[in-house]
Design an enzyme around this catalytic site. Structure first.
Site, PDB file in Angstrom:
ATOM      1  N   PHE A 259      15.362  -9.563  15.517  1.00 38.78           N
ATOM      2  CA  PHE A 259      15.966  -8.381  16.130  1.00 38.78           C
ATOM      3  C   PHE A 259      17.291  -8.806  16.765  1.00 38.78           C
ATOM      4  CE2 PHE A 259      11.899  -6.621  15.435  1.00 38.78           C
ATOM      5  CZ  PHE A 259      11.941  -5.243  15.660  1.00 38.78           C
TER       6      PHE A 259
ATOM      7  N   PHE B 261      -2.121  -4.260   9.580  1.00 40.54           N
ATOM      8  CA  PHE B 261      -2.242  -4.600  10.996  1.00 40.54           C
ATOM      9  C   PHE B 261      -2.247  -6.114  11.206  1.00 40.54           C
ATOM     10  CE2 PHE B 261      -4.282  -0.221  11.284  1.00 40.54           C
ATOM     11  CZ  PHE B 261      -3.139   0.372  11.783  1.00 40.54           C
TER      12      PHE B 261
ATOM     13  N   ARG C 278       0.828  -1.201   0.000  1.00 36.54           N
ATOM     14  CA  ARG C 278       0.000   0.000   0.000  1.00 36.54           C
ATOM     15  C   ARG C 278       0.868   1.258   0.000  1.00 36.54           C
ATOM     16  NH1 ARG C 278      -3.103  -0.754   5.324  1.00 36.54           N
ATOM     17  NH2 ARG C 278      -1.070  -1.639   5.850  1.00 36.54           N
TER      18      ARG C 278
END
Length: 558
Positions: free
Chosen positions: A383, A303, A96
């Site tokens: 991470f 989301f 998007r």
């Protein structure tokens, strides 16, 4: 170890001329409408010419419920696309466009991160090719024409108390949620209550993202209900004679935008409805075009899977005839720890128990996506603070739920770090294991569709809805709208309507406080809890840190 910021990495990228990116997909330079050197729109005539091509495989990337720790859904989408190209599969990414509102607010941009980004990052996160401005202008042209019609005699007998068409702005501005329009005397019209939504919540945005071509676009625009008469009969945009001019304003915006990843792979960036207050997917025309040009198309839904993936599968796939071959659910060790009760400041310390405690949120999303008949892979977005024991805890949990989790280091290493994930996704897609079907049929009642999502996806005990709203749904069914899917407007942070309830809660209700008919887009919106269709800025908005440096370069975008 110091890492470069996303914008520093993006600015240092070696970009190819957009014509070379188009050539990778068989798009000639004559079929590209360039916006500068590194972005272009793909012509409608070219799109029409490839409709006979065989479709590639569609891969959806979704995620757990977002937390302040970050999940990296777009980053994973881009990384997976690059990874598929790295292992020799011809792949394109479809994501998007970014909205200025959250960009200057709290969420940031929508171009990925680290070494898995789409570029040009600054332009994409700002004005890009002007699509959102065109949507805002088309929407507000209709608003102006409605009030103008009322001013010049109101031939259609619009009840000014029942004008349902609001104005829009691509900015978070809570002061405009409810306004009084046409003050100042006779020359300015008839005063009435009005308001603004954010552009990404506009029905025009939803229509642009669901329309197949310009003819379909104009028909859908004309089908939009903008007001009612005193006898409650609807007035459509075509009655105001606005659909033609709106289509003219959207003519260029309707054409998909082609850009590239940091590794010079093709990416379509087009459309941007919010996933909590709209349907949260990039445009149908971009996705279906990419499927005609690439062997694999990696797209995302906004989301968590309870919002974006549910709407992608129940609305976009239903409307466009799409069927994903595989779904990737993105999770991070950090987010699992937050779901397990760890504060953001303490996420750097190893806490395997908290990871295990937070995993049920991930487990519920896996079960939900599988209920659509699609195989699921979990991507653990790596991470640097993750420990081996924490990663293994996630892998063990996912294995117990009949799926597999793969550690992906695309943020740090680009496609080298996502090659394992790409290999497994390609294997699953090639095996044609999917048996996709939406979770409710077209002919189910509108209330039962809302109830089905609340119970099967959120795991709520019940839907709370006033009789007035239930009657409204029945009226729409009597008018011929009963076969439409439903679009749930709900907080993204929880399965419930309470953003503070993380994990996998049970024993709750879903209150629906408003229903809206998007007759042009083709769905009914159920607004749940306190969700706002015009967000506000946080106490310290990101805009405070965005500036031009001494060299004239943008700083502070992320």
């Amino acid at each position: 170890m110091a890492f470069k910021t996303d914008i520093e990495i993006a600015r240092a990228a070696t970009k190819l001329p957009i014509q070379e990116i188009g050539a990778k997909l068989g798009i000639s330079s004559d079929d590209l409408l360039p916006y500068g050197h590194d972005k272009a729109k793909v012509s409608q005539s070219f799109i029409n010419s490839v409709q006979g091509n065989k479709n590639g495989k569609l891969v959806l990337v979704t995620a757990i419920n977002p937390t302040p720790a970050g999940e990296g859904k777009t980053t994973t989408t881009v990384g997976l696309g690059d990874g598929l190209n790295r292992i020799g599969r011809k792949a394109a990414v479809c994501i998007r466009e970014a909205s200025l509102g959250p960009n200057f607010g709290m969420k940031g941009g929508a171009a990925g991160g680290g070494n898995a980004q789409v570029v040009p990052m600054e332009e994409m996160n700002l004005h890009f090719t002007g699509d959102f401005h065109a949507i805002t202008s088309a929407h507000n042209l209709l608003s102006a024409m409605i009030d103008n019609h009322i001013y010049w005699g109101n031939e259609l007998e619009i009840d000014t108390r029942r004008v349902v068409w609001r104005r829009v702005l691509d900015m978070n501005d809570r002061a405009l949620r409810t306004i009084t329009a046409s003050l100042g005397g006779v020359a300015n019209g008839f005063p009435r209550e009005a308001g603004f939504d954010i552009t990404v919540a506009s029905e025009v945005m939803a229509i642009l993202c669901l329309a197949n071509n310009l003819e379909d676009l104009q028909k859908r625009l004309g089908d939009m209900i903008v007001a009612y008469r005193r006898d409650r009969t609807p007035i459509y945009a075509r009655d105001i004679k606005a659909d033609g001019a709106m289509t003219v304003l959207l003519k260029d915006a309707m054409q998909p935008n082609l850009v590239q990843t940091l590794e010079n792979n093709p990416a379509f960036v087009h459309g941007g409805p919010f996933a909590n207050i709209a349907h949260g997917c990039n445009s149908v025309i971009a996705t279906t075009t990419a499927l005609k040009l690439a062997d694999f198309v990696v797209t995302e839904a906004g989301f968590g899977a309870d919002l974006g993936a549910e709407k992608f599968l129940n609305i976009k796939c239903r409307k466009a005839g799409l069927a994903p071959s595989c779904v990737v659910v993105v999770a991070t060790v950090r987010a699992m720890k937050m779901n397990g009760g760890v504060a953001k400041a303490d996420l750097g310390a190893e806490n395997v128990d908290a990871v295990k405690k937070g995993c049920p949120n991930l487990g519920r999303h896996i079960e939900n996506v599988k209920s659509f008949g699609v195989p699921v892979v979990v991507a653990i977005n790596h991470f640097v603070t993750d420990t081996d024991a924490e990663v293994q805890a996630v892998k063990d949990f996912v294995s117990e739920h009949g799926s597999e989790a793969i550690l992906s280091r695309h943020w740090e290493l680009g496609s080298e770090g996502s090659a394992e994930l790409a290999t497994r996704v390609a294997e699953i897609a090639d095996a044609d294991m999917a048996n996709f079907a939406p979770i409710y049929p077209d002919d189910m009642s509108l209330f039962d569709k809302i109830d089905t999502i609340a119970k099967r996806i959120y795991r709520a005990d019940e839907v709370l809805m006033d009789q007035k709203l239930r009657n409204q749904l029945k009226d729409w069914e009597a008018q011929g709208y009963g076969n439409l899917p439903v679009c749930m407007a709900k907080t993204q942070y929880s399965f419930t309507t309470d953003p503070e309830r993380r994990g996998a809660p049970t024993g709750f209700s879903v209150p629906v406080r408003e229903v809206r008919l998007s007759a042009g887009a083709g769905f009914v919106i159920a607004i749940c809890g306190e969700i706002m269709t015009m967000p506000g800025l946080p106490r310290v908005p990101s805009a405070e840190a965005i500036k031009l440096n001494a060299d004239g370069d943008v700083e502070g975008l992320f």
